[in-house]
Design a protein around this motif. Sequence first.
Motif, PDB file in Angstrom:
ATOM      1  N   GLN A 120     -19.433 -18.728  22.375  1.00 62.83           N
ATOM      2  CA  GLN A 120     -19.203 -19.331  21.051  1.00 62.83           C
ATOM      3  C   GLN A 120     -19.775 -20.739  20.978  1.00 62.83           C
ATOM      4  OE1 GLN A 120     -16.533 -18.296  22.964  1.00 62.83           O
ATOM      5  NE2 GLN A 120     -15.415 -16.721  21.842  1.00 62.83           N
ATOM      6  N   HIS A 121     -19.806 -21.419  22.104  1.00 57.86           N
ATOM      7  CA  HIS A 121     -20.417 -22.756  22.098  1.00 57.86           C
ATOM      8  C   HIS A 121     -21.935 -22.624  21.986  1.00 57.86           C
ATOM      9  CE1 HIS A 121     -20.524 -27.101  22.814  1.00 57.86           C
ATOM     10  NE2 HIS A 121     -21.648 -26.854  23.446  1.00 57.86           N
ATOM     11  N   SER A 126     -17.266 -29.970  22.518  1.00 62.71           N
ATOM     12  CA  SER A 126     -16.883 -28.555  22.449  1.00 62.71           C
ATOM     13  C   SER A 126     -15.586 -28.435  21.658  1.00 62.71           C
ATOM     14  CB  SER A 126     -16.720 -27.978  23.856  1.00 62.71           C
ATOM     15  OG  SER A 126     -15.601 -28.572  24.489  1.00 62.71           O
ATOM     16  N   THR A 158     -17.737 -21.769  15.461  1.00 61.80           N
ATOM     17  CA  THR A 158     -16.781 -22.122  14.412  1.00 61.80           C
ATOM     18  C   THR A 158     -16.825 -23.615  14.089  1.00 61.80           C
ATOM     19  OG1 THR A 158     -15.079 -22.248  16.107  1.00 61.80           O
ATOM     20  CG2 THR A 158     -15.191 -20.222  14.843  1.00 61.80           C
ATOM     21  N   SER A 215     -18.817 -25.617  29.745  1.00 62.63           N
ATOM     22  CA  SER A 215     -19.089 -24.420  30.553  1.00 62.63           C
ATOM     23  C   SER A 215     -20.182 -23.544  29.959  1.00 62.63           C
ATOM     24  CB  SER A 215     -17.804 -23.608  30.747  1.00 62.63           C
ATOM     25  OG  SER A 215     -17.265 -23.252  29.481  1.00 62.63           O
ATOM     26  N   ARG A 233     -14.609 -30.234  28.160  1.00 61.48           N
ATOM     27  CA  ARG A 233     -13.366 -30.492  28.871  1.00 61.48           C
ATOM     28  C   ARG A 233     -13.586 -31.161  30.218  1.00 61.48           C
ATOM     29  NH1 ARG A 233      -9.257 -25.835  27.487  1.00 61.48           N
ATOM     30  NH2 ARG A 233     -10.626 -24.600  28.802  1.00 61.48           N
ATOM     31  N   ASN A 259     -23.266 -30.102  35.039  1.00 61.90           N
ATOM     32  CA  ASN A 259     -22.004 -29.424  35.331  1.00 61.90           C
ATOM     33  C   ASN A 259     -21.849 -29.352  36.835  1.00 61.90           C
ATOM     34  OD1 ASN A 259     -19.919 -27.325  35.594  1.00 61.90           O
ATOM     35  ND2 ASN A 259     -20.276 -27.003  33.402  1.00 61.90           N
TER      36      ASN A 259
END
Lengths: 245, 325
Positions: free
Chosen positions: B276-277, B239, B257, B272, B214, B291
């Motif tokens: 889950q990533h 992502s 997922t 970030s 993002r 970042n």
Amino acid sequence: MKFLVCISNVPDTTTKIAFTPDNKELNKAGVQFVINPWDEYALTRAIELKEKLGGNVTVLNVGEADTEPNIRKALAIGADDAIRVNAKPTDAFFVAQQIAAAVKEGGYDIILMGKESIDYNGFQVHGMVGELLGIPTVAPAIKLDVEGNTATLEREIEGGKEIVEVATPFVVSCQEPMCEPRIPNMRGIMTARTKPLKVVEPTGEAARTQVTEFALPPKKQGVKLIPAESAGDLIKLLRNEAKVI
Amino acid sequence: MSVLIVVECDNGEVKKSSLEVASYGSQVAQMLGTTATAVAVGEATETNLATLGEQGISKVLYDNDSRLKDFVNGAYTKLIAAAAQQESAQIIVLANSNIGAAVGSRLSVRLQASLATNVVELPKMDGGQFVVKRGAYSGKAFSDVILSGERKIIAVKKNSMEPLHNAGQTATVEQFSAQLTDTDFADAPKQVIMQEQAGGILLPEADKVVSGGRGMKGPENWNLIEDLAKALGAATACSKPVSDVDWRPHHEHVGQTGITVSPNLYIACGISGAIQHLAGVNSSKVIVVINKDPEAPFFKAADYGIVGDVFDVLPKLTQAVKELN
Ligand SMILES: Cc1cc2nc3c(=O)[nH]c(=O)nc-3n(C[C@H](O)[C@H](O)[C@H](O)COP(=O)(O)OP(=O)(O)OC[C@H]3O[C@@H](n4cnc5c(N)ncnc54)[C@H](O)[C@@H]3O)c2cc1C
């Protein structure tokens, strides 16, 4: 149209995985169990198709009594009834045999499940069920439409997709972006309490694989920071130190 | 008894993941003191199949039936089962790909075999038991699994084996026919649609990946990701929120997922590092994080990091790669 949706009970995606001291089992302390996220696509799509075509959605879980809250959740999302095969899901083949037995008993047209479970990551059950029943499997599918007795699916392959047509009965393993998974509403939660949940005992042969030990991945050494002003130095490090470019 | 290796081909070439699978299988054969035979599926050429000798394969079976060019679950399963029968294969090794999983799971029932997918290492013989190590909990853990059946099928995770290169070794290529009939093609695809690949590199097969989150602010800025990817010969990824809002296609979404990748190099730009990533990328050999927030959780999982603005840092990196080449 009779739909059977197979769901598994897995640790929530935010879980920090840890094992019991002998490394033989997941340390369940403080872990919240959810419906496997991939299975939510299968469940929602089955409910959408039932709303369009008429019929019945049954959910099936192979698990001990502690999985019932998530079975009730699936009923709250919109399944009509449920079956729990009362056994520990020891391996993919054992689970596949239970599903195949339920299909023989109940005569389902479309058997849906998620691509894989996020705990075991087997990606095996779909094909095993298809083979046990001698019917086609489409895995992993990103689109599923049904007209009459024929379904049109999009199957993901590395680098693209295939358009596949199959006649019922068949097995499909689902993944995003097949649909937008639904969450239960108040009415669903109320009605779920009285929907039928049948408990059956397992059949078939024993598992063909046995987990002996779990391990966590090795810890990272710690990050090496490069100042933004000299960002180009990173590329030199990747070539000369890490040797990956 | 022998080891049978399933080799996937595309446009005449052996897929990179299949070179890894061939190397895995031939090393298993060596451990067991037997031979490694391959059976090829997809569109192959004899010349390319012969080079599988470099990965330790002695013989390749190939059925050049044109109906087998695209994946057909029924026909592929029958073909491989027939090859296993002919070669008295006790162990079948294939890729942990969409094809490998579809075929392997059916074969395991048909041949009454123990199946392990997502395998990351060569097997161990532990007190008479055949044990493999596989990824579990979506990249957050591993498990050791005994394959207790007499026959065993192993699906090897991509990028977990360094392919062998025994220069000069060639395999003999033999015509093979499984006597396929029309019914074996009942689930043949009506149509196959391939994606357009940035630089022609497939994400699941890539050994370098540049990924955006993002923090890239919008699809119009993806040229920064693509430029660096192109300079490096890398695939692009993203992502989940980025594909959810259609900045990028779904097949680029990595994570718990999405797809799991394990390249040699994963560069995360404006991501970030949510758990889950990380699950989908943390088996990458080297992780680089860019970042602007020094507290971003991804830095804890990184090998190299730059605390800075992607819009400033990415062009500098692309420039530096071009200078190096
Ligand atoms: C069931 C479930 C499954 C999920 N599965 C996945 C999955 O498979 N994959 C996945 O990715 N996510 C998944 N998620 C979502 C995940 O929790 C995070 O929300 C998501 O990964 C965040 O994406 P992001 O890092 O791109 O965005 P954000 O979390 O918004 O992070 C953006 C980052 O960019 C940085 N940034 C902003 N501007 C700049 C700049 N100019 N320069 C440099 N840095 C900048 C910020 O500091 C921030 O760290 C899942 C969530 C759930 C609940």
